[in-house]
Enzyme design. Structure first.
Site, PDB file in Angstrom:
ATOM      1  N   GLU A 229      49.178  93.068  99.577  1.00  0.00           N
ATOM      2  CA  GLU A 229      49.144  92.431 100.896  1.00  0.00           C
ATOM      3  C   GLU A 229      47.718  92.383 101.452  1.00  0.00           C
ATOM      4  O   GLU A 229      47.344  91.439 102.134  1.00  0.00           O
ATOM      5  CB  GLU A 229      50.063  93.176 101.868  1.00  0.00           C
ATOM      6  CG  GLU A 229      51.542  93.080 101.515  1.00  0.00           C
ATOM      7  CD  GLU A 229      52.061  91.658 101.598  1.00  0.00           C
ATOM      8  OE1 GLU A 229      51.777  90.879 100.662  1.00  0.00           O
ATOM      9  OE2 GLU A 229      52.741  91.317 102.580  1.00  0.00           O
TER      10      GLU A 229
ATOM     11  N   THR B  78      47.953  83.175 106.982  1.00  0.00           N
ATOM     12  CA  THR B  78      48.179  84.460 107.657  1.00  0.00           C
ATOM     13  C   THR B  78      46.889  84.915 108.351  1.00  0.00           C
ATOM     14  O   THR B  78      46.910  85.359 109.498  1.00  0.00           O
ATOM     15  CB  THR B  78      48.597  85.538 106.636  1.00  0.00           C
ATOM     16  OG1 THR B  78      49.740  85.070 105.952  1.00  0.00           O
ATOM     17  CG2 THR B  78      48.943  86.850 107.311  1.00  0.00           C
TER      18      THR B  78
HETATM   19  P1  ADP Z   1      53.437  84.756 102.883  1.00  0.00           P
HETATM   20  O1  ADP Z   1      53.432  84.856 104.368  1.00  0.00           O
HETATM   21  O2  ADP Z   1      54.445  83.764 102.386  1.00  0.00           O
HETATM   22  O3  ADP Z   1      53.466  86.077 102.178  1.00  0.00           O
HETATM   23  P2  ADP Z   1      50.653  84.813 102.706  1.00  0.00           P
HETATM   24  O4  ADP Z   1      49.801  83.759 103.367  1.00  0.00           O
HETATM   25  O5  ADP Z   1      50.716  86.173 103.274  1.00  0.00           O
HETATM   26  O6  ADP Z   1      52.069  84.156 102.480  1.00  0.00           O
HETATM   27  O7  ADP Z   1      50.186  85.020 101.194  1.00  0.00           O
HETATM   28  C1  ADP Z   1      49.857  83.978 100.415  1.00  0.00           C
HETATM   29  C2  ADP Z   1      48.435  84.208  99.896  1.00  0.00           C
HETATM   30  O8  ADP Z   1      48.460  85.175  98.851  1.00  0.00           O
HETATM   31  C3  ADP Z   1      47.856  82.945  99.348  1.00  0.00           C
HETATM   32  O9  ADP Z   1      46.495  82.874  99.710  1.00  0.00           O
HETATM   33  C4  ADP Z   1      47.995  83.119  97.847  1.00  0.00           C
HETATM   34  O10 ADP Z   1      46.977  82.458  97.134  1.00  0.00           O
HETATM   35  C5  ADP Z   1      47.861  84.623  97.673  1.00  0.00           C
HETATM   36  N1  ADP Z   1      48.576  85.123  96.482  1.00  0.00           N
HETATM   37  C6  ADP Z   1      48.031  85.764  95.429  1.00  0.00           C
HETATM   38  N2  ADP Z   1      48.954  86.095  94.523  1.00  0.00           N
HETATM   39  C7  ADP Z   1      50.147  85.644  94.980  1.00  0.00           C
HETATM   40  C8  ADP Z   1      51.469  85.681  94.477  1.00  0.00           C
HETATM   41  N3  ADP Z   1      51.768  86.235  93.305  1.00  0.00           N
HETATM   42  N4  ADP Z   1      52.440  85.146  95.233  1.00  0.00           N
HETATM   43  C9  ADP Z   1      52.137  84.571  96.423  1.00  0.00           C
HETATM   44  N5  ADP Z   1      50.910  84.500  96.964  1.00  0.00           N
HETATM   45  C10 ADP Z   1      49.909  85.027  96.241  1.00  0.00           C
END
Ligand code: ADP
Length: 308
Positions: A130, A183
């Site tokens: 995260e 985010t």
């Molecule tokens: P969510 O709120 O759906 O979790 P976030 O914006 O917190 O989305 O997270 C997405 C971010 O994390 C993006 O920048 C993405 O490139 C990165 N990321 C890296 N690895 C992954 C993964 N395995 N699955 C999803 N997002 C990923």
């Protein structure tokens, strides 16, 4: 015989749930990713397949890799892992796409190593994923993804996760309008202080929501789904937000709010048929505005990540 490979379901999650910014979350049942994790003799973690989303496969740029490396750093296991990720949750949707991968990776690795780590330790490892995704090692998505049901992060230091039961007929409806809200951006616009008056209203609702979940008091859950701190600011980034809020209550929802950092909007309902009516109402709003969307209707997932 010890397992060499495991396939897992990694649930989507709704974080914050109106009044519980950064501390409350709930796991969903009908939407999530799949992942295959395999033990290999070569040290380290490698992502060997990634389908469904355009995301980095480099270990240190993918949350599954980062969370896995953190687990390995705390383990005396001499080998490594390969990971295949089958994304169904869109990244940046606000339903815990990154958390599903972080939680799924460490849960699967722990199973393959015959469970040397507690659930709480797994949450800590997944939080490193995260940190990569959003710059903050928050636990409000990875905790429900690992424990299932509703979880409260009572404290970050020391980390203390409390699991909260969900009433049997509680359903979530989530709409993801296809617009991008990062985010990190949606965190930047938040204020860093609140007034005492606002605090009092907020913790009144948070206590009410937790009590409502324990007492299976749907009315109380509905009255408590109010956010005086984050929603008034963040909702400005989500077109159609106010219309959705009105429409879902008319369709019978208990209440609604922003899912995670948005742009998804969630509503909670008593019963599957009401949750379906709420989905219809949500769709209607975005049909009118002309923004594409995806809708999920789900029971609360009480298991968290599970083997398939
Ligand atoms: P969510 O709120 O759906 O979790 P976030 O914006 O917190 O989305 O997270 C997405 C971010 O994390 C993006 O920048 C993405 O490139 C990165 N990321 C890296 N690895 C992954 C993964 N395995 N699955 C999803 N997002 C990923």
């Amino acid at each position: 015989m010890t397992k060499e490979e495991i396939k897992v379901f990694c649930p989507a999650t709704i974080a914050n749930i109106s009044c519980g910014f950064d501390v409350l979350g709930v796991a969903l049942d009908s939407v999530g990713d799949e992942m295959i994790v395999r033990k290999v003799s070569e040290k380290g973690v490698r992502i060997t397949k990634l389908e469904g989303q355009d995301l980095p496969m480099e270990t240190l740029k993918n949350v599954a890799g980062v969370a896995g490396i953190e687990l390995l750093a705390n383990s005396d296991y001499e080998g490594g892992f390969e990971i295949e990720i089958y994304k169904k949750i869109k990244a940046g949707s606000g339903i815990g796409s990154s958390a599903a991968s972080s939680a799924g990776a460490v849960w699967a690795m722990n199973e393959l190593l015959e469970k040397p780590f507690s659930q709480l330790q797994l949450v800590k490892f997944a939080m490193e994923g995260e940190r990569l995704a959003s710059g903050v090692a928050h636990a409000d998505n990875v905790a429900p993804a690992l424990f299932g049901g509703f979880t409260l992060v009572r404290s970050y230091d020391p980390l203390d996760i409390v699991t909260i039961p969900a009433p049997i007929a509680l359903y979530a409806t989530v709409i993801h309008p296809q617009i991008e809200v990062k985010t990190s951006d949606s965190r930047k616009i938040l204020k860093t202080s609140i007034t005492m008056e606002t605090g009092i209203k907020q913790w009144g609702n948070l206590g009410g929501l937790i009590a409502g979940l324990f007492k299976e008091d749907y009315e109380l859950i509905g009255r408590s789904l109010v956010d005086h701190i984050v929603e008034p600011i963040r909702s400005i980034l989500i077109p159609g937000f106010d219309e959705v809020k009105k429409a879902v209550v008319q369709a019978g929802a208990l209440g609604s709010g922003i899912s995670g950092s948005g742009p998804s909007i969630f509503a909670l309902s008593e019963g599957a048929s009401t949750a379906q009516n709420v989905a219809v109402a949500m769709r209607g709003v975005y049909e009118n505005i002309g923004i594409d969307y995806e809708v999920h209707v789900s029971k609360v997932n009480v298991d968290g990540v599970r083997e398939l």
